[in-house]
Design a protein around this motif. Structure first.
Motif, mmCIF file in Angstrom:
data_model
loop_
_atom_site.group_PDB
_atom_site.id
_atom_site.type_symbol
_atom_site.label_atom_id
_atom_site.label_comp_id
_atom_site.label_asym_id
_atom_site.label_seq_id
_atom_site.Cartn_x
_atom_site.Cartn_y
_atom_site.Cartn_z
ATOM 1 N N GLY A 102 0.828 -1.269 -0.027
ATOM 2 C CA GLY A 102 -0.183 -0.038 -0.299
ATOM 3 C C GLY A 102 0.791 1.114 0.156
ATOM 4 O O GLY A 102 0.238 2.304 0.074
ATOM 5 N N THR A 103 2.147 0.877 -0.135
ATOM 6 C CA THR A 103 2.992 2.180 0.053
ATOM 7 C C THR A 103 3.699 2.585 -1.394
ATOM 8 O O THR A 103 4.400 3.674 -1.362
ATOM 9 C CB THR A 103 4.226 2.142 0.810
ATOM 10 O OG1 THR A 103 4.920 0.714 0.620
ATOM 11 C CG2 THR A 103 3.728 1.882 2.446
ATOM 12 N N ASP A 104 3.374 1.779 -2.179
ATOM 13 C CA ASP A 104 4.089 2.113 -3.796
ATOM 14 C C ASP A 104 3.034 2.633 -4.695
ATOM 15 O O ASP A 104 1.740 2.046 -4.706
ATOM 16 C CB ASP A 104 4.360 0.742 -4.352
ATOM 17 C CG ASP A 104 4.931 0.991 -5.644
ATOM 18 O OD1 ASP A 104 5.466 2.094 -5.897
ATOM 19 O OD2 ASP A 104 4.798 -0.186 -6.435
ATOM 20 N N PRO A 105 3.204 4.065 -5.098
ATOM 21 C CA PRO A 105 2.129 4.604 -5.816
ATOM 22 C C PRO A 105 2.431 3.864 -7.432
ATOM 23 O O PRO A 105 2.560 4.487 -8.281
ATOM 24 C CB PRO A 105 2.576 5.988 -6.089
ATOM 25 C CG PRO A 105 4.296 6.071 -6.066
ATOM 26 C CD PRO A 105 4.389 4.930 -4.834
ATOM 27 N N ALA A 106 1.517 2.841 -7.313
ATOM 28 C CA ALA A 106 1.445 1.981 -8.597
ATOM 29 C C ALA A 106 0.677 2.523 -9.816
ATOM 30 O O ALA A 106 0.843 2.220 -11.015
ATOM 31 C CB ALA A 106 0.960 0.653 -8.262
ATOM 32 N N ILE A 107 -0.387 3.521 -9.395
ATOM 33 C CA ILE A 107 -1.116 4.240 -10.378
ATOM 34 C C ILE A 107 -1.068 5.604 -10.138
ATOM 35 O O ILE A 107 -1.343 5.695 -8.846
ATOM 36 C CB ILE A 107 -2.164 3.312 -10.739
ATOM 37 C CG1 ILE A 107 -3.015 3.928 -11.918
ATOM 38 C CG2 ILE A 107 -2.996 3.343 -9.417
ATOM 39 C CD1 ILE A 107 -4.326 3.191 -12.348
ATOM 40 N N THR A 108 -1.134 6.519 -10.892
ATOM 41 C CA THR A 108 -1.481 7.925 -10.746
ATOM 42 C C THR A 108 -2.759 8.376 -10.785
ATOM 43 O O THR A 108 -3.580 7.318 -11.075
ATOM 44 C CB THR A 108 -0.795 8.790 -11.843
ATOM 45 O OG1 THR A 108 -1.362 8.477 -13.084
ATOM 46 C CG2 THR A 108 0.777 8.411 -11.879
ATOM 47 N N LEU A 109 -3.087 9.583 -9.986
ATOM 48 C CA LEU A 109 -4.626 9.809 -9.899
ATOM 49 C C LEU A 109 -5.149 9.997 -11.374
ATOM 50 O O LEU A 109 -6.556 9.739 -11.497
ATOM 51 C CB LEU A 109 -4.455 11.101 -9.235
ATOM 52 C CG LEU A 109 -6.153 11.924 -9.029
ATOM 53 C CD1 LEU A 109 -7.033 10.764 -8.443
ATOM 54 C CD2 LEU A 109 -5.945 13.193 -8.285
#
Length: 233
Positions: free
Chosen positions: A153-160
């Motif tokens: 849950g700490t990895d920004p795997a996808i942008t907004l």
């Protein structure tokens, strides 16, 4: 071979056997004595051995004594049936409940039925913060669930921007919020514009009754949000 070098192997056997026995004593009462006895047996055979074959046998006994505890330690995850998100080994696994592993969580059957019923043509059943939350639902339904924060849950795997595009296209209709996510922009946007689905609609009593895993793999509540293209500006 120098005289002092001949003592290196016996010293290594004594020290390692003692260390293994100490580790075992932290969990068991009489088993450490088996480790010590096996180590001493190998050591004695090593000293009294007259032939090369005898010394090889003695060395084998000593190595077996040294490796017994590590071998058992390495087997404990298999014996316990553990599939922890953060791998670990040791006798403590044999007495634990086994919860906390990736995929060992409980999928809320009511929530699962609800999102499956209303999924429509969406590519994803829903999105959530981490793989530990998503895993039980993937296993139970066989459908795609997106972990926007990656494994923990700490990895920004996808942008907004990418997430909004999925919502606008109709590929993403639901988001299950655990209240903790490293991908804070998506979490903030969803909680701001998304429509909360009352837990009573899928058999719960409150919005925090959804069973799932928090961003660190622990059990925690969740809130389901409904999303649609009209929410994307």
């Amino acid at each position: 071979m120098k005289h002092w070098q001949a003592w290196l192997l016996p010293i290594a056997i004594v020290v390692t056997t003692g260390l293994q026995a100490w580790y075992v004593s932290l969990y068991y009462q009489w088993q450490p004595f088996l480790v010590i006895a096996a180590g001493l047996l190998g050591l004695i055979l090593l000293f009294i051995g007259r032939t090369k074959a005898w010394r090889k046998t003695a060395l084998g006994v000593a190595i077996a004594a040294i490796m017994a505890a590590p071998a058992f330690w390495s087997l404990t995850p298999t014996i316990a049936g553990s599939s922890a998100g953060i791998p670990s080994a040791g006798p403590s696994l044999l007495s634990s409940s086994g919860n906390g592993g990736l995929g060992n969580g409980t999928a809320d059957s009511g929530l699962l039925k609800y999102v499956e019923k209303h999924q429509g043509n969406a590519k994803y059943l829903f999105a959530t913060s981490n793989a530990s939350t998503a895993a039980p639902y993937i296993i139970k339904s066989g459908k795609a669930v997106m972990a926007i924060g990656g494994f923990n849950g700490t990895d920004p795997a996808i942008t907004l921007k990418q997430f909004k595009a999925l919502v606008k296209k109709g590929d993403m209709k639901y988001y299950l919020s655990s209240g903790r996510s490293g991908n804070s922009k998506i979490e903030a946007w969803v909680t701001k514009v998304g429509k909360k689905v009352a837990a009573s609609q899928y058999g719960g009593t409150s919005s925090s009754s959804t069973q799932g895993f928090g961003s660190r793999g622990g059990m925690g509540g969740g809130t389901l949000y409904e999303l649609d293209a009209s929410m994307v500006k």
